[in-house]
Design an enzyme around this catalytic site. Sequence first.
Site, PDB file in Angstrom:
ATOM      1  N   HIS A 222      -7.503   9.767  -1.991  1.00  0.00           N
ATOM      2  CA  HIS A 222      -6.850   9.719  -0.683  1.00  0.00           C
ATOM      3  C   HIS A 222      -7.686  10.407   0.406  1.00  0.00           C
ATOM      4  O   HIS A 222      -7.790   9.901   1.525  1.00  0.00           O
ATOM      5  CB  HIS A 222      -5.466  10.364  -0.792  1.00  0.00           C
ATOM      6  CG  HIS A 222      -4.494   9.893   0.237  1.00  0.00           C
ATOM      7  ND1 HIS A 222      -3.126   9.906   0.038  1.00  0.00           N
ATOM      8  CD2 HIS A 222      -4.668   9.393   1.477  1.00  0.00           C
ATOM      9  CE1 HIS A 222      -2.520   9.441   1.105  1.00  0.00           C
ATOM     10  NE2 HIS A 222      -3.436   9.122   2.007  1.00  0.00           N
TER      11      HIS A 222
ATOM     12  N   ARG B 171      10.188  -7.030  12.869  1.00  0.00           N
ATOM     13  CA  ARG B 171       8.822  -6.553  13.067  1.00  0.00           C
ATOM     14  C   ARG B 171       7.932  -6.945  11.896  1.00  0.00           C
ATOM     15  O   ARG B 171       6.763  -7.261  12.077  1.00  0.00           O
ATOM     16  CB  ARG B 171       8.825  -5.027  13.244  1.00  0.00           C
ATOM     17  CG  ARG B 171       9.404  -4.569  14.568  1.00  0.00           C
ATOM     18  CD  ARG B 171       8.456  -4.872  15.720  1.00  0.00           C
ATOM     19  NE  ARG B 171       9.020  -4.500  16.999  1.00  0.00           N
ATOM     20  CZ  ARG B 171       8.968  -3.281  17.521  1.00  0.00           C
ATOM     21  NH1 ARG B 171       8.399  -2.290  16.846  1.00  0.00           N
ATOM     22  NH2 ARG B 171       9.494  -3.038  18.705  1.00  0.00           N
TER      23      ARG B 171
ATOM     24  N   TYR C 118       2.974   9.933  -0.498  1.00  0.00           N
ATOM     25  CA  TYR C 118       4.052   9.370   0.307  1.00  0.00           C
ATOM     26  C   TYR C 118       5.417   9.642  -0.317  1.00  0.00           C
ATOM     27  O   TYR C 118       6.440   9.523   0.353  1.00  0.00           O
ATOM     28  CB  TYR C 118       3.891   7.857   0.481  1.00  0.00           C
ATOM     29  CG  TYR C 118       2.635   7.407   1.187  1.00  0.00           C
ATOM     30  CD1 TYR C 118       1.775   8.308   1.817  1.00  0.00           C
ATOM     31  CD2 TYR C 118       2.304   6.058   1.221  1.00  0.00           C
ATOM     32  CE1 TYR C 118       0.624   7.881   2.442  1.00  0.00           C
ATOM     33  CE2 TYR C 118       1.160   5.613   1.855  1.00  0.00           C
ATOM     34  CZ  TYR C 118       0.314   6.530   2.455  1.00  0.00           C
ATOM     35  OH  TYR C 118      -0.827   6.078   3.076  1.00  0.00           O
TER      36      TYR C 118
ATOM     37  N   SER D 120       6.366  -1.231   9.083  1.00  0.00           N
ATOM     38  CA  SER D 120       7.640  -1.249   9.790  1.00  0.00           C
ATOM     39  C   SER D 120       8.696  -1.650   8.780  1.00  0.00           C
ATOM     40  O   SER D 120       8.479  -2.560   7.976  1.00  0.00           O
ATOM     41  CB  SER D 120       7.647  -2.242  10.950  1.00  0.00           C
ATOM     42  OG  SER D 120       8.952  -2.308  11.514  1.00  0.00           O
TER      43      SER D 120
ATOM     44  N   LYS E 137      -2.783   5.943  -4.259  1.00  0.00           N
ATOM     45  CA  LYS E 137      -3.846   6.892  -3.948  1.00  0.00           C
ATOM     46  C   LYS E 137      -3.582   8.235  -4.621  1.00  0.00           C
ATOM     47  O   LYS E 137      -2.425   8.613  -4.823  1.00  0.00           O
ATOM     48  CB  LYS E 137      -3.954   7.102  -2.429  1.00  0.00           C
ATOM     49  CG  LYS E 137      -3.974   5.825  -1.618  1.00  0.00           C
ATOM     50  CD  LYS E 137      -4.010   6.113  -0.123  1.00  0.00           C
ATOM     51  CE  LYS E 137      -3.724   4.859   0.677  1.00  0.00           C
ATOM     52  NZ  LYS E 137      -2.319   4.426   0.621  1.00  0.00           N
TER      53      LYS E 137
ATOM     54  N   ASP F  53       0.836  -1.198   0.000  1.00  0.00           N
ATOM     55  CA  ASP F  53       0.000   0.000   0.000  1.00  0.00           C
ATOM     56  C   ASP F  53       0.870   1.247   0.000  1.00  0.00           C
ATOM     57  O   ASP F  53       1.622   1.489   0.943  1.00  0.00           O
ATOM     58  CB  ASP F  53      -0.907   0.007   1.238  1.00  0.00           C
ATOM     59  CG  ASP F  53      -1.837   1.212   1.270  1.00  0.00           C
ATOM     60  OD1 ASP F  53      -2.973   1.092   0.785  1.00  0.00           O
ATOM     61  OD2 ASP F  53      -1.421   2.281   1.776  1.00  0.00           O
TER      62      ASP F  53
END
Length: 282
Positions: A109, A239, A51, A234, A76, A46
């Site tokens: 978005h 993780r 971003y 992460s 998005k 995603d």
Amino acid sequence: MATVPTITLNDGRQIPQLGFGVFQIDPADTAQAVRTALEVGYRHIDTAEMYGNEKEVGQGLRDAGLAREDVWITSKLNNGFHEPDAARKAIDGSLAALDTDYLDLFLIHWPLPTLYGGDYVSTWKVLEEAHADGRLRSIGVSNFQPSHLRRLRDEATVVPAVNQIEVHPYFTNEDAREASAAQQTAVEAWSPIAQGAVLGDPVITEIAQRNGRSPAQVTLRWHVERGDIVFPKSSTPSRMEENFALFDFELTGEDVAAISALDKGEEGRTGPNPDTFDYVPD
């Protein structure tokens, strides 16, 4: 390697219920993070234009050497590109940055109801165009409130396949979840652990201890058992592996209810309110 369950969207397509999110991952680190996530077993990535790391997501996909059809890719629309011609160019830009002929899912978005004359419907119709020609296999929205969903239902043709909204134990966002479910729009939960705020909660830590799991795993499993799609973020390999290990244990109904009861309503929201959010990148 665990098999991640899929959810059937209202357009008939199957989306992996667990994905890997790249929000706030530095572009310089994104390609390696995506490659590592794919090596762990994630098959759902995603990202978003805002971003700033779509190109690096594409690089990570190429580096992993997987067939394109084996990875679900979501992006998005940038808040600055809601006008129809700008939205068309933005879709082309995302496809080029990700180096792909199609996206599995593309979202508006934010609805931005106080901008563009409140007209997110004409923006949505551009996504419908690209859906019709196959470049966007599924289309959806993000941060849409019940009133925004109802307007699209009344004025558009395609019902959103997904509504990506803030959901976590301190903000269960039931109104938006229920409005989405009413039109068979799947819910994707962003900020699923409330930026870590829920991990020290006594209810969650007790359940984690009893199950021999981490608080993060218990919280993510809560999302899964409620039927939402979730994509923890992460860039730490250990993780990533921990967040992926959600499908060899279950919570009891009582545990799910106890976690849901932690909801604080609007006080628990960590992000902006979609009714007033009006950020547009420079």
